[in-house]
Every structure is written in structure tokens, then in C-alpha cells.
Design a protein around this motif. Sequence first.
Motif, short mmCIF file in Angstrom:
data_model
loop_
_atom_site.label_atom_id
_atom_site.label_comp_id
_atom_site.label_asym_id
_atom_site.label_seq_id
_atom_site.Cartn_x
_atom_site.Cartn_y
_atom_site.Cartn_z
N GLN A 18 0.81 -1.22 0.00
CA GLN A 18 0.00 0.00 0.00
C GLN A 18 0.84 1.26 0.00
O GLN A 18 0.33 2.35 0.24
N GLU A 19 2.13 1.14 -0.26
CA GLU A 19 3.04 2.30 -0.20
C GLU A 19 3.68 2.55 -1.55
O GLU A 19 4.19 1.64 -2.19
N PHE A 20 3.68 3.82 -1.93
CA PHE A 20 4.19 4.24 -3.23
C PHE A 20 5.08 5.47 -3.06
O PHE A 20 4.95 6.20 -2.09
N GLU A 21 5.95 5.68 -4.05
CA GLU A 21 6.69 6.93 -4.14
C GLU A 21 6.48 7.48 -5.54
O GLU A 21 6.60 6.76 -6.53
N ALA A 22 6.15 8.76 -5.56
CA ALA A 22 5.98 9.46 -6.83
C ALA A 22 7.04 10.55 -6.92
O ALA A 22 7.34 11.22 -5.92
N PHE A 23 7.58 10.71 -8.10
CA PHE A 23 8.62 11.71 -8.33
C PHE A 23 8.08 12.72 -9.35
O PHE A 23 7.70 12.33 -10.46
N ILE A 24 8.05 13.99 -8.93
CA ILE A 24 7.52 15.03 -9.82
C ILE A 24 8.53 16.15 -9.98
O ILE A 24 9.45 16.32 -9.17
N HIS A 25 8.33 16.91 -11.05
CA HIS A 25 9.15 18.09 -11.33
C HIS A 25 8.21 19.26 -11.53
O HIS A 25 7.31 19.21 -12.39
N LEU A 26 8.39 20.32 -10.72
CA LEU A 26 7.55 21.51 -10.84
C LEU A 26 8.05 22.41 -11.97
O LEU A 26 9.26 22.57 -12.15
N ASN A 27 7.13 23.00 -12.69
CA ASN A 27 7.45 23.93 -13.77
C ASN A 27 7.55 25.33 -13.19
O ASN A 27 6.55 25.99 -12.93
N LYS A 28 8.77 25.81 -12.98
CA LYS A 28 9.00 27.12 -12.37
C LYS A 28 8.45 28.27 -13.21
O LYS A 28 8.23 29.37 -12.69
N PRO A 80 10.06 26.50 -6.55
CA PRO A 80 10.33 25.74 -7.77
C PRO A 80 11.62 26.16 -8.49
O PRO A 80 12.10 25.42 -9.34
N GLU A 81 12.16 27.33 -8.15
CA GLU A 81 13.42 27.74 -8.76
C GLU A 81 14.61 27.06 -8.07
O GLU A 81 15.64 26.85 -8.69
N LYS A 82 14.45 26.74 -6.79
CA LYS A 82 15.54 26.14 -6.03
C LYS A 82 15.39 24.63 -5.89
O LYS A 82 16.38 23.90 -5.92
N THR A 83 14.16 24.17 -5.70
CA THR A 83 13.92 22.74 -5.45
C THR A 83 12.70 22.27 -6.25
O THR A 83 11.63 22.02 -5.69
N PRO A 84 12.83 22.15 -7.57
CA PRO A 84 11.69 21.76 -8.39
C PRO A 84 11.38 20.26 -8.37
O PRO A 84 10.28 19.86 -8.76
N ASP A 85 12.32 19.45 -7.89
CA ASP A 85 12.12 18.00 -7.90
C ASP A 85 11.65 17.54 -6.53
O ASP A 85 12.34 17.74 -5.52
N LEU A 86 10.46 16.91 -6.51
CA LEU A 86 9.85 16.47 -5.27
C LEU A 86 9.62 14.96 -5.29
O LEU A 86 9.38 14.38 -6.34
N ARG A 87 9.68 14.39 -4.10
CA ARG A 87 9.39 12.96 -3.90
C ARG A 87 8.23 12.88 -2.92
O ARG A 87 8.29 13.43 -1.83
N LEU A 88 7.16 12.22 -3.32
CA LEU A 88 5.99 12.05 -2.48
C LEU A 88 5.90 10.60 -2.04
O LEU A 88 5.79 9.71 -2.88
#
Length: 123
Positions: A18-28, A80-88
Motif C-alpha cells: 500500500q506504499e508508493f513513491e511518486a517523483f515530480i518536477h515543478l514547472n517554475k 520551484p526555482e531552487k527545489t523543483p524536484d519532489l518525492r511524495l
Amino acid sequence: MLLEGFYTLNKIEQLKDQEFEAFIHLNKDHDIFKGHFPGNPVTPGVCMLQILKEITAQIVEQKLVMKSSSNIKFMALINPEKTPDLRLNIVIKTDAEGEVHVKNVCYFDDTVALKMGVKYSIK
């Protein structure tokens, strides 16, 4: 996707049942950041809630409607300019009534940016 062009979902990995990790990139360069806030962009919390809903819906392959949220804690600003890559990190459980309960911790690098619990009903 309600927030067209706001982020890119790079991948979703299943860690456990039941556990997942999603990796996203924010558009600054997205228009939201022009008003929130010029010269010092910050990702709005409501946008993070929407991202979590969209990713959860994709994982469970259902349309979802938010019923409630709890324990939303913003631990660090997401610029998003400094840390656009997130892990959920997303833990999903469905109860006997068919409601989807989600616990999420969002990170950039090794920093916890956001913790929240959300309950959805299936649309």
C-alpha cells in the motif's frame, strides 16, 4: 490534469503493498508562480493537495473527491526555482465503506516539506 503544465510526473514506484513513491518536477515558469509570489515563488498548498489527489487517483485507477484532510503540516517552503524536484511518499488504504485514506510525506532532497492525511470518496 487540473493544473495543466504545473508539474510533470516522472515516475511512480510501488514500495510495498500500500506504499508508493511518486517523483515530480515543478514547472517554475507556470503562471501560478507569477502571482505566488513574484521574485520569490512558493508552491501553494492547495496545489500540493491537487497533485496528491491526481497521483492517488492514477494509482487506484478511480476518480476521487476529497472528503476531508487532517494534520496538514508545511515544514519547508517549496520554491520551484531552487527545489523543483519532489518525492511524495504515499500510503493508501481503502476502508470497508470504500473510502480512500492517504498519508503523504513530501520531500525535496532530504528535507521534509509537507506532511498530510487526506480522505477521498470514489466518484
